[in-house]
Design a protein around this motif. Structure first.
Motif, mmCIF file in Angstrom:
data_model
loop_
_atom_site.group_PDB
_atom_site.id
_atom_site.type_symbol
_atom_site.label_atom_id
_atom_site.label_comp_id
_atom_site.label_asym_id
_atom_site.label_seq_id
_atom_site.Cartn_x
_atom_site.Cartn_y
_atom_site.Cartn_z
ATOM 1 N N LEU A 16 11.918 7.031 12.930
ATOM 2 C CA LEU A 16 12.960 6.627 11.992
ATOM 3 C C LEU A 16 13.220 7.701 10.947
ATOM 4 C CD1 LEU A 16 12.033 2.871 11.540
ATOM 5 C CD2 LEU A 16 14.029 3.800 12.727
ATOM 6 N N ARG A 17 12.169 8.290 10.426
ATOM 7 C CA ARG A 17 12.341 9.348 9.423
ATOM 8 C C ARG A 17 13.019 10.575 10.021
ATOM 9 N NH1 ARG A 17 6.390 8.375 6.896
ATOM 10 N NH2 ARG A 17 6.956 6.686 5.474
ATOM 11 N N ALA A 18 12.708 10.893 11.269
ATOM 12 C CA ALA A 18 13.352 12.023 11.941
ATOM 13 C C ALA A 18 14.849 11.790 12.111
ATOM 14 C CB ALA A 18 12.702 12.268 13.303
ATOM 15 N N GLN A 19 15.236 10.519 12.154
ATOM 16 C CA GLN A 19 16.654 10.164 12.269
ATOM 17 C C GLN A 19 17.319 10.007 10.907
ATOM 18 O OE1 GLN A 19 16.553 6.643 14.705
ATOM 19 N NE2 GLN A 19 16.342 7.831 16.588
ATOM 20 N N GLY A 20 16.578 10.286 9.846
ATOM 21 C CA GLY A 20 17.150 10.245 8.508
ATOM 22 C C GLY A 20 17.009 8.933 7.768
ATOM 23 N N ALA A 21 16.225 8.011 8.306
ATOM 24 C CA ALA A 21 16.043 6.719 7.639
ATOM 25 C C ALA A 21 15.173 6.892 6.399
ATOM 26 C CB ALA A 21 15.391 5.726 8.590
ATOM 27 N N ALA A 22 15.599 6.285 5.319
ATOM 28 C CA ALA A 22 14.823 6.300 4.071
ATOM 29 C C ALA A 22 13.902 5.094 4.096
ATOM 30 C CB ALA A 22 15.757 6.255 2.875
ATOM 31 N N ILE A 23 12.767 5.241 4.761
ATOM 32 C CA ILE A 23 11.833 4.130 4.925
ATOM 33 C C ILE A 23 10.437 4.592 4.561
ATOM 34 C CG2 ILE A 23 11.601 4.647 7.396
ATOM 35 C CD1 ILE A 23 11.169 1.613 7.802
ATOM 36 N N ASP A 24 9.746 3.760 3.786
ATOM 37 C CA ASP A 24 8.386 4.072 3.362
ATOM 38 C C ASP A 24 7.337 3.298 4.144
ATOM 39 O OD1 ASP A 24 9.323 5.797 1.381
ATOM 40 O OD2 ASP A 24 9.437 4.188 -0.101
ATOM 41 N N GLU A 25 7.695 2.098 4.575
ATOM 42 C CA GLU A 25 6.685 1.225 5.182
ATOM 43 C C GLU A 25 7.324 0.282 6.181
ATOM 44 O OE1 GLU A 25 3.300 -2.017 3.763
ATOM 45 O OE2 GLU A 25 4.701 -1.214 2.288
ATOM 46 N N ILE A 26 6.567 0.002 7.240
ATOM 47 C CA ILE A 26 6.931 -1.052 8.187
ATOM 48 C C ILE A 26 5.829 -2.098 8.116
ATOM 49 C CG2 ILE A 26 7.383 -1.696 10.579
ATOM 50 C CD1 ILE A 26 8.232 1.182 11.112
ATOM 51 N N ARG A 27 6.219 -3.310 7.861
ATOM 52 C CA ARG A 27 5.267 -4.424 7.811
ATOM 53 C C ARG A 27 5.392 -5.226 9.104
ATOM 54 N NH1 ARG A 27 6.055 -7.802 2.623
ATOM 55 N NH2 ARG A 27 4.076 -8.606 3.348
ATOM 56 N N VAL A 28 4.310 -5.861 9.496
ATOM 57 C CA VAL A 28 4.310 -6.712 10.684
ATOM 58 C C VAL A 28 3.883 -8.109 10.269
ATOM 59 C CG1 VAL A 28 3.298 -7.107 12.963
ATOM 60 C CG2 VAL A 28 3.762 -4.767 12.186
ATOM 61 N N LYS A 29 4.678 -9.087 10.671
ATOM 62 C CA LYS A 29 4.357 -10.484 10.404
ATOM 63 C C LYS A 29 4.368 -11.256 11.698
ATOM 64 C CE LYS A 29 5.937 -10.744 5.645
ATOM 65 N NZ LYS A 29 6.716 -11.512 4.690
#
Length: 111
Positions: A91-104
């Motif tokens: 996701l970051r390589a595609q330019g997404a501004a994301i810090d964390e992925i949570r799983v529920k």
């Protein structure tokens, strides 16, 4: 005595489609945009997961720089957590501004 009503012949001229209502509401259109973004991200990273695992996972909501994925059960959630660094990297390589992925884990009635 009232006369029987005519069968419903279509929606009234004043009725709006759901898409029109969503686009007219700032809050709803923001939710829809977040849902579309989460689904696009999921489509982007699901190929990194084994097919059987990806089939047991659903895209969840985005909140600022945090994204939630829903797993059908605890075993799926555990396996998915091992893949999170790879998913974040994609996701970051595609330019997404994301810090964390949570799983529920989804409740049984929500599966």
């Amino acid at each position: 005595m009232r006369s029987p009503r005519a069968p419903y012949a279509g929606r009234p001229a004043s009725a709006r489609s759901a898409a029109q209502a969503l686009s007219d509401s700032t809050m709803l259109s923001s939710l829809l945009a977040g849902h579309r973004q989460a689904q696009a991200w999921f489509n982007s990273v699901s190929s990194l997961l084994p097919a059987a695992l990806a089939a047991q996972v659903r895209a969840g909501p985005l909140h600022e720089a945090e994204w939630t994925l829903f797993a059908n059960n605890a075993a799926v959630a555990n396996k998915l957590k091992h893949s999170l660094p790879l998913l974040l990297e994609r996701l970051r390589a595609q330019g997404a501004a994301i810090d964390e992925i949570r799983v529920k884990v989804l409740a049984p009635q929500d599966r």
